[in-house]
Design a protein around this motif. Structure first.
Motif, PDB file in Angstrom:
ATOM      1  N   TYR A 107       0.818  -1.217   0.000  1.00  0.00           N
ATOM      2  CA  TYR A 107       0.000   0.000   0.000  1.00  0.00           C
ATOM      3  C   TYR A 107       0.855   1.271   0.000  1.00  0.00           C
ATOM      4  O   TYR A 107       0.321   2.373  -0.041  1.00  0.00           O
ATOM      5  CB  TYR A 107      -0.954  -0.005   1.186  1.00  0.00           C
ATOM      6  CG  TYR A 107      -1.992  -1.095   1.067  1.00  0.00           C
ATOM      7  CD1 TYR A 107      -3.118  -0.919   0.276  1.00  0.00           C
ATOM      8  CD2 TYR A 107      -1.816  -2.321   1.703  1.00  0.00           C
ATOM      9  CE1 TYR A 107      -4.059  -1.928   0.130  1.00  0.00           C
ATOM     10  CE2 TYR A 107      -2.751  -3.340   1.574  1.00  0.00           C
ATOM     11  CZ  TYR A 107      -3.868  -3.142   0.776  1.00  0.00           C
ATOM     12  OH  TYR A 107      -4.792  -4.150   0.635  1.00  0.00           O
ATOM     13  N   GLU A 114      -2.939  -3.829  -5.387  1.00  0.00           N
ATOM     14  CA  GLU A 114      -3.872  -3.395  -4.343  1.00  0.00           C
ATOM     15  C   GLU A 114      -4.214  -1.914  -4.488  1.00  0.00           C
ATOM     16  O   GLU A 114      -5.392  -1.520  -4.422  1.00  0.00           O
ATOM     17  CB  GLU A 114      -3.262  -3.651  -2.955  1.00  0.00           C
ATOM     18  CG  GLU A 114      -3.208  -5.111  -2.556  1.00  0.00           C
ATOM     19  CD  GLU A 114      -2.020  -5.869  -3.129  1.00  0.00           C
ATOM     20  OE1 GLU A 114      -1.854  -7.047  -2.783  1.00  0.00           O
ATOM     21  OE2 GLU A 114      -1.251  -5.273  -3.933  1.00  0.00           O
ATOM     22  N   LEU A 118      -7.795   0.168  -5.292  1.00  0.00           N
ATOM     23  CA  LEU A 118      -8.308   1.289  -4.503  1.00  0.00           C
ATOM     24  C   LEU A 118      -8.554   2.502  -5.398  1.00  0.00           C
ATOM     25  O   LEU A 118      -9.565   3.203  -5.251  1.00  0.00           O
ATOM     26  CB  LEU A 118      -7.323   1.654  -3.389  1.00  0.00           C
ATOM     27  CG  LEU A 118      -7.084   0.612  -2.291  1.00  0.00           C
ATOM     28  CD1 LEU A 118      -6.144   1.164  -1.229  1.00  0.00           C
ATOM     29  CD2 LEU A 118      -8.402   0.184  -1.643  1.00  0.00           C
ATOM     30  N   CYS A 123     -10.953   5.511  -4.101  1.00  0.00           N
ATOM     31  CA  CYS A 123     -10.614   5.654  -2.682  1.00  0.00           C
ATOM     32  C   CYS A 123      -9.587   6.774  -2.516  1.00  0.00           C
ATOM     33  O   CYS A 123      -8.616   6.851  -3.274  1.00  0.00           O
ATOM     34  CB  CYS A 123     -10.041   4.350  -2.129  1.00  0.00           C
ATOM     35  SG  CYS A 123     -11.252   3.029  -1.968  1.00  0.00           S
ATOM     36  N   THR A 125      -6.682   7.843  -0.601  1.00  0.00           N
ATOM     37  CA  THR A 125      -5.742   7.089   0.224  1.00  0.00           C
ATOM     38  C   THR A 125      -4.795   7.952   1.048  1.00  0.00           C
ATOM     39  O   THR A 125      -4.119   7.436   1.938  1.00  0.00           O
ATOM     40  CB  THR A 125      -4.920   6.139  -0.655  1.00  0.00           C
ATOM     41  OG1 THR A 125      -4.243   6.903  -1.663  1.00  0.00           O
ATOM     42  CG2 THR A 125      -5.814   5.096  -1.315  1.00  0.00           C
ATOM     43  N   VAL A 220      -8.602   2.164   4.919  1.00  0.00           N
ATOM     44  CA  VAL A 220      -8.564   3.505   4.344  1.00  0.00           C
ATOM     45  C   VAL A 220      -9.538   4.331   5.177  1.00  0.00           C
ATOM     46  O   VAL A 220     -10.754   4.244   4.992  1.00  0.00           O
ATOM     47  CB  VAL A 220      -8.972   3.502   2.858  1.00  0.00           C
ATOM     48  CG1 VAL A 220      -8.831   4.902   2.273  1.00  0.00           C
ATOM     49  CG2 VAL A 220      -8.135   2.509   2.068  1.00  0.00           C
ATOM     50  N   THR A 517     -15.085  -2.460  -3.046  1.00  0.00           N
ATOM     51  CA  THR A 517     -13.630  -2.405  -2.877  1.00  0.00           C
ATOM     52  C   THR A 517     -13.157  -3.558  -2.007  1.00  0.00           C
ATOM     53  O   THR A 517     -12.159  -4.238  -2.326  1.00  0.00           O
ATOM     54  CB  THR A 517     -13.213  -1.074  -2.235  1.00  0.00           C
ATOM     55  OG1 THR A 517     -13.736   0.018  -2.984  1.00  0.00           O
ATOM     56  CG2 THR A 517     -11.698  -0.952  -2.170  1.00  0.00           C
ATOM     57  N   GLU A 518     -13.854  -3.788  -0.919  1.00  0.00           N
ATOM     58  CA  GLU A 518     -13.490  -4.872  -0.001  1.00  0.00           C
ATOM     59  C   GLU A 518     -13.560  -6.226  -0.713  1.00  0.00           C
ATOM     60  O   GLU A 518     -12.676  -7.081  -0.539  1.00  0.00           O
ATOM     61  CB  GLU A 518     -14.417  -4.834   1.216  1.00  0.00           C
ATOM     62  CG  GLU A 518     -14.216  -3.598   2.083  1.00  0.00           C
ATOM     63  CD  GLU A 518     -15.400  -3.289   2.985  1.00  0.00           C
ATOM     64  OE1 GLU A 518     -16.281  -4.167   3.130  1.00  0.00           O
ATOM     65  OE2 GLU A 518     -15.456  -2.172   3.526  1.00  0.00           O
ATOM     66  N   ILE A 521     -10.549  -6.524  -3.300  1.00  0.00           N
ATOM     67  CA  ILE A 521      -9.262  -6.797  -2.647  1.00  0.00           C
ATOM     68  C   ILE A 521      -9.230  -8.243  -2.146  1.00  0.00           C
ATOM     69  O   ILE A 521      -8.214  -8.938  -2.262  1.00  0.00           O
ATOM     70  CB  ILE A 521      -9.007  -5.821  -1.487  1.00  0.00           C
ATOM     71  CG1 ILE A 521      -8.777  -4.401  -2.021  1.00  0.00           C
ATOM     72  CG2 ILE A 521      -7.817  -6.275  -0.652  1.00  0.00           C
ATOM     73  CD1 ILE A 521      -7.471  -4.197  -2.740  1.00  0.00           C
TER      74      ILE A 521
END
Length: 616
Positions: A107, A114, A118, A123, A125, A220, A517-518, A521
């Motif tokens: 990340y 990943e 995102l 997202c 970040t 996040v 998103t979850e 991933i």
């Protein structure tokens, strides 16, 4: 717990809202320093622009206000600050994608798989420089001025219960028995609204994010770590500002009264679900002995929770014990295994306290006849129900023939399905009867309904660290406490209702994107996990069949995959739980719940799929 009464506390009834029964005395003073000119309302902005003496045109007596606007808002007629509605503030935020400072190395690389996921779900970040500048001015702990005027609960036995790896603790609880077998119960929520004020860039950034995103190996956050993990986290042995919901329940578990108050607390213990459950189960260990001093309150909570579950069941609430999976990583942060997360009664305990507090605050707004953002769970469209019911009949599951299904109906079908070998597939089909919950603005006339919980006027109040709608509810709850009629009038203005509707819709979309998103991933982690095993053959269980192929579960890895029908044969015939495919003249049938050997053919990192084929 016997907190001393202070003027900041408000009382409202436990069951039938009755405005005449409310105790709305002089409000607690606002903690905002007026010299800083923090705008708490539209009227504040008007006064700041010198418009305080201008009266708003009166609404037609027979119309009143409504959630739906008949006339467009004239932005040019408003002061500049008023013309900037919430979503315009979101659009004005600078970009916020980049390598993250915390978490695993993947990340911290913007080009990693990943991070690209995102980015694809928009997202944010990193926190832009303007947010970091505002956060830098916040104290590490509440100041004496922050504590002033609050209900002092620092001597009460208040504690938190969270997961083993939790970092932010936004809710704490307390309980004491009452004469007659009832309980005085407190739910104390981090007072995020004290630090995240309207008109600040910190607030605009929180709104843009709308929710925290929890993926398999990273968070996040909606708020910077200085707030979510420190100043607004109810860590033990440190003074923290809270918004407390103090309720009383009778011996049967029914709420008889409730009051809300800004407070200052000092948590006595940070607990985990696992250790609390072991204590309740009578396990004697070093960990349970360390929290033995909380055994009395926890036993009271256990009894109260079971009473709440009985009441929920009687009302037709939907209760589902879902399975959660957790990725376990090695020292190189590669997936080592996938495990089923244990489900503890202690988690249910916390869920019930949150439900009680959310309902109590929702009832307050309803009793005052005020709109706010509610959590709405509509019933499924009747035509969709009929189509799903027809499909379920083929699997031996009968959907009750009634105008309106209840959560109890769905729960009974799920319990029946659990006895079948293809339980997972049946439950997934049954859950097709359940709509998604969303955020909507409702009031005492157009009352919010939550179908799954079998509740009315239910909202989200207990997680302002990670959900923006909760923060909105906190703000307006404090406003109507402290500024009474003035705040009530503002909350009913057409322009504010319009803005709240936009915020609610935005938060609903962001919540759905967070779920997507979850999932993405998690799918990526499964692909990374199985990539070294391409070419291997393993036993699997057929979870579900459809015309396109087989959904299977591989126990060796505790993950699922898909076998495309075209790799098996053609001329698909689907009858109930069985899919029959033909290769030439030879038919081959596959039934849900039965075993099949599969070969891991490939891993598709673009579609995030594990490609399987039936082993010869």
């Amino acid at each position: 717990m016997s907190p001393k009464p202070v003027p900041a506390a408000r009382s409202f009834p436990g069951n039938v809202p009755d405005r005449r029964a409310l105790d709305w005395g002089p409000g607690a003073r606002l903690l905002t320093d007026e010299k800083k000119k923090k705008f708490q309302s539209f009227d504040d902005l008007r006064r700041a622009r010198g418009a305080g003496g201008e009266k708003e045109p009166k609404a037609k007596p027979d119309k009143g206000w409504s959630l739906e606007s008949d006339e467009p808002l004239d932005l040019e007629a408003l002061p500049e600050e008023l013309a900037v509605r919430s979503l315009e503030r979101v659009a004005a935020r600078p970009g916020a994608f980049g390598p993250m400072e915390h978490g695993p190395a993947v990340y911290k690389d913007a080009d990693s798989e990943e991070m690209q996921i995102l980015h694809s779900f928009r997202c944010r970040t990193v926190f832009p420089a303007d947010v970091q500048a505002e956060v830098a001015s916040l104290p590490r702990d509440p100041t004496e001025a922050d504590r002033r005027g609050r209900l002092d609960l620092r001597r009460a036995t208040i504690f938190t219960i969270d997961g083993d790896d939790a970092k932010d603790f936004d809710d704490a609880i307390s309980i004491e028995p009452l004469p007659g077998g009832g309980y005085a119960l407190g739910v104390h929520i981090a007072d995020v609204g004290h630090y995240v004020r309207p008109g600040t860039v910190l607030d605009a950034e929180a709104l843009a994010r709308a929710t925290s995103v929890y993926v398999a190996d990273q968070v996040v956050p909606m708020l910077p770590e200085e707030l979510s993990n420190h100043l607004c986290s109810l860590v033990p042995k440190r003074d923290r500002l809270a918004y407390s919901v103090l309720m009383e329940f009778d011996a049967a578990g029914a709420r008889t009264s409730a009051r809300v108050s800004k407070s200052v607390i000092n948590s006595v213990q940070r607990n985990t679900y696992r250790v609390v459950q072991e204590l309740l189960d009578g396990v004697d260990s070093a960990e349970t002995r360390a929290i033995r001093h909380l055994e009395g309150p926890l036993k009271h909570f256990e009894r109260w929770t079971k009473l709440q579950q009985k009441l929920r069941d009687a009302q037709g609430s939907l209760r589902i014990q879902s399975k959660e999976k957790k990725f376990v990583f090695d020292e190189k942060h590669e997936v080592e295994r996938v495990v089923d997360e244990p489900r503890y009664f202690s988690q249910t305990l916390i869920e019930e306290t949150a439900l009680a507090a959310n309902q109590a605050v929702g009832d307050l707004f309803r009793a005052r006849g005020l709109p706010t953002i509610y959590r709405v769970h509509p019933p499924k469209d009747p035509d969709e129900v009929a189509a799903i019911a027809k499909a379920l009949v083929e699997h031996g599951i009968r959907v009750p023939d009634k105008d309106r299904l209840t959560g109890r109906d769905v729960g009974q079908m799920i319990r029946a399905a659990r006895k079948r070998p293809n339980a997972d597939a049946l439950i997934q089909r049954i859950m097709g009867l359940v709509e998604r919950a969303i955020y909507e603005v409702k009031d005492h006339q157009d009352v919010a309904e939550h179908w799954g919980l079998a509740r009315k006027a239910y909202l989200h109040f207990t997680s302002p660290i990670r959900r923006y709608p909760d923060l909105i509810v906190h703000r307006w709850l404090h406003a109507i406490e402290s500024r009474a009629d003035e705040a009530e009038a503002e909350l009913k203005t057409e322009s504010l209702i319009r803005d709240l509707n936009e915020v609610a819709a935005h938060c609903s979309v962001r919540a759905e994107l967070a779920e997507m998103t979850e999932t993405a991933i998690a799918d990526l982690k499964v692909c990374q996990f199985l990539d070294p095993h391409v070419g291997e053959t393993h036993e699997a269980k057929i979870v579900q069949v459809n015309r396109y192929g087989l959904v299977v579960h591989i126990p060796t890895f505790n993950v699922g995959g898909f076998v495309p029908a075209r790799t098996i044969g053609d001329r698909a015939v689907l009858k109930g739980p069985t899919l029959t495919l033909h290769r030439g003249k030879t038919p081959r049938s596959f039934t849900e719940g039965y075993a099949v050997r599969v070969r891991i053919q490939d891993v598709d990192f673009v579609k995030l799929q594990v490609l399987l084929e039936v082993a010869a």
